[in-house]
Design a protein around this motif. Sequence first.
Motif, PDB file in Angstrom:
ATOM      1  N   LEU A  75     -14.947 -99.183  -1.502  1.00 52.89           N
ATOM      2  CA  LEU A  75     -14.827 -99.730  -2.828  1.00 52.89           C
ATOM      3  C   LEU A  75     -14.358-101.250  -2.360  1.00 52.89           C
ATOM      4  N   TRP A  76     -13.510-101.319  -1.472  1.00 55.82           N
ATOM      5  CA  TRP A  76     -12.869-102.710  -1.233  1.00 55.82           C
ATOM      6  C   TRP A  76     -14.215-103.568  -0.523  1.00 55.82           C
ATOM      7  N   SER A  77     -15.327-102.995   0.234  1.00 62.51           N
ATOM      8  CA  SER A  77     -16.246-103.714   0.640  1.00 62.51           C
ATOM      9  C   SER A  77     -16.948-104.470  -0.434  1.00 62.51           C
ATOM     10  N   PHE A  78     -16.741-104.001  -1.519  1.00 63.01           N
ATOM     11  CA  PHE A  78     -17.721-104.565  -2.762  1.00 63.01           C
ATOM     12  C   PHE A  78     -16.879-105.496  -3.455  1.00 63.01           C
ATOM     13  N   ARG A  79     -15.695-106.109  -2.811  1.00 63.56           N
ATOM     14  CA  ARG A  79     -14.971-106.906  -3.465  1.00 63.56           C
ATOM     15  C   ARG A  79     -15.693-108.357  -3.916  1.00 63.56           C
ATOM     16  N   ARG A  80     -16.595-108.633  -2.967  1.00 65.30           N
ATOM     17  CA  ARG A  80     -17.342-109.922  -3.359  1.00 65.30           C
ATOM     18  C   ARG A  80     -18.218-109.777  -4.548  1.00 65.30           C
TER      19      ARG A  80
ATOM     20  N   GLY B 270      -5.167 -95.053  -3.530  1.00 59.95           N
ATOM     21  CA  GLY B 270      -6.014 -95.326  -2.179  1.00 59.95           C
ATOM     22  C   GLY B 270      -5.404 -95.860  -1.105  1.00 59.95           C
ATOM     23  N   LEU B 271      -3.933 -96.018  -1.153  1.00 62.12           N
ATOM     24  CA  LEU B 271      -3.187 -96.822  -0.070  1.00 62.12           C
ATOM     25  C   LEU B 271      -2.360 -95.659   0.645  1.00 62.12           C
ATOM     26  N   HIS B 272      -2.213 -95.664   1.950  1.00 55.90           N
ATOM     27  CA  HIS B 272      -1.266 -94.484   2.554  1.00 55.90           C
ATOM     28  C   HIS B 272      -0.568 -95.387   3.422  1.00 55.90           C
ATOM     29  N   TRP B 273       0.889 -94.895   3.428  1.00 52.57           N
ATOM     30  CA  TRP B 273       1.858 -95.364   4.238  1.00 52.57           C
ATOM     31  C   TRP B 273       1.692 -94.862   5.915  1.00 52.57           C
ATOM     32  N   ASN B 274       1.618 -95.842   6.719  1.00 53.03           N
ATOM     33  CA  ASN B 274       1.150 -95.609   8.149  1.00 53.03           C
ATOM     34  C   ASN B 274       2.597 -95.637   9.100  1.00 53.03           C
ATOM     35  N   ASN B 275       3.314 -94.680   9.383  1.00 49.33           N
ATOM     36  CA  ASN B 275       4.579 -94.683   9.960  1.00 49.33           C
ATOM     37  C   ASN B 275       4.349 -95.214  11.266  1.00 49.33           C
TER      38      ASN B 275
END
Length: 586
Positions: A23-28, A1-6
């Motif tokens: 999905l990260w917004s549901f970390r709580r 789910g993570l992408h390298w940003n040049n």
Amino acid sequence: GLHWNNDMKSPSFFERSELTQVLWSFRREFIIVGVFSMVANVLMLSPTLYMLQVYDRVLMSRSELTLLAMSLITLFFFGVMAFSEWMRSRVLVRSGVRLDEALGTRVFNASFESYLNQSSVGPARAFGDLIQIRQFLTGNGIFAFFDAPWAPIYIAVLFFLHPMLGWLAIFFAMVQIALAWFGHRHTVAPAEAAGKAAAESGAYLQSKLRNSEVLESMGMVHNLRPRWQERHEGTLALQSASQSLAHRITAWSKFIRYSQQSLALGAGALLVIDGQLSPGGMIAANVLMTRALAPIDMMVGTWRSFIGARSAFERLEVLLRDYPARDPALSRVAPKGALTLRNVVASAPGRKTPILKGVSTAVEAGTVTVVLGPSGSGKSTLARTMVGIWPDVSGEVLLDGLPIDGWDRTELGPYLGYLPQDIELFEGTIAENIARFGEVESEKVIAAARSAGLHEMILRFPKGYDTPIGEAGGLLSGGQRQRIGLARAVYGDPVLVVLDEPNANLDDVGEQALVRTVQGLKAAGRTVFLITHRPGILAVADRILILRDGLVQADGPRDEVLAALRAAQPAEQGQSGGGALVAQPA
């Protein structure tokens, strides 16, 4: 789910995909579930401690008061444990609902764009992926991942009771992990192949059922049955192989689980005989080892669900990346209807040569263009290209000088009217179909119906405009359905109207209504493209565009094109098709 940003020059080198951000917004919520899981797993030690105290303290002291106190304390711990498990389930279920609310509209829009571009990801598949992710996040599988980190604590307690019990637990944990790896390596591919074959077999059968009247009337069912039977038998073979392997792995898993329970009890008994463990510790160790290996066992059982959810996540991630959300703040000035095509090339998968081969034309707003040509010349593809729904297009399609694919389709839709060859009416009333399932404005609906010559016909239905299409569908002729489609196309006074064979199923009365509709659109300054095989409609044309084999054979004002065709007619006396057809009106 993570992408390298040049391109990023900030300290952050990674950017999250849209799905990962959601999905990260549901970390709580996941942190809360983790806390409740911690409480529940710590309190899972309560039965073990209670058992130790009963066997090693109560039975030795014969104190009823001690037994009562420990029982009440243990019941309290059980209540807290049950509350924790209930709360973490409640949090996950609510998170699943919120996940659907957050992604439902995006997946809906992206999947339809994907399907329109002839991608393999259709709306049904995309929503199936979203449901699979939601069910995994709210099911037992996710609990295994929250409970697994606590397995080492249980194993540590076993080491505290006796090192041999701890090593025995580690041994069975490794065996279960190896079984899970073996199952993933050997069962996922056969299961996916069986599922794909079943879907293809079902789709093949469904496509034939849509044409059941043709099959039955000409006795084709008997001829098609062997083809379906061959696909069905192949599906059964793949499913049988997949299920057989899965059942063998399940049998091995049960064997390992039962062996672990018995050997743990036997090892504890051996330690009791040697005086290295108390009888209470023996029984507690058996329960504790079962509890320590339960998350691993659950992970083995839900591993296929995890793999399926991961695959669904990857497919949705690609879908949302390839079809990003339109900027809601982006709004364009209402178009006037001028359409320009510059060197448009339209292709289709599996076809060696393009359907349209460098089509160029420019049409001013408020003009009527009739598109003619023989079958297979690319007229319907040109219609789809002009309204921006053909997937594989190069060149430029400009509406008022701006690329049509740069518009938000929801914003552009009311300005376009499109009547395809295959008229599809949807579940709902006649009024809702004409109003494009937006807010039904009676005046606009009646105006569109009158424009298509439908008003009197609709009033003859028992419920008038409120007649459900499901009831009226069997009563409507092909011409009536086509006129409802025409009313839908002109509803709301669109600036660009593309009609593909609008008179294919019309009688003389219907064709006269069509002519009046086109004349009304022209008088209102609307741009109309009318694709037809019938030359009688040429009377309302300002321009004529003739296609042959994907190329523009003639394009220009009606009288000039007809004069050129009239002059070329002697050279085409021996030919038939589009040229002879077009020459007739002259």
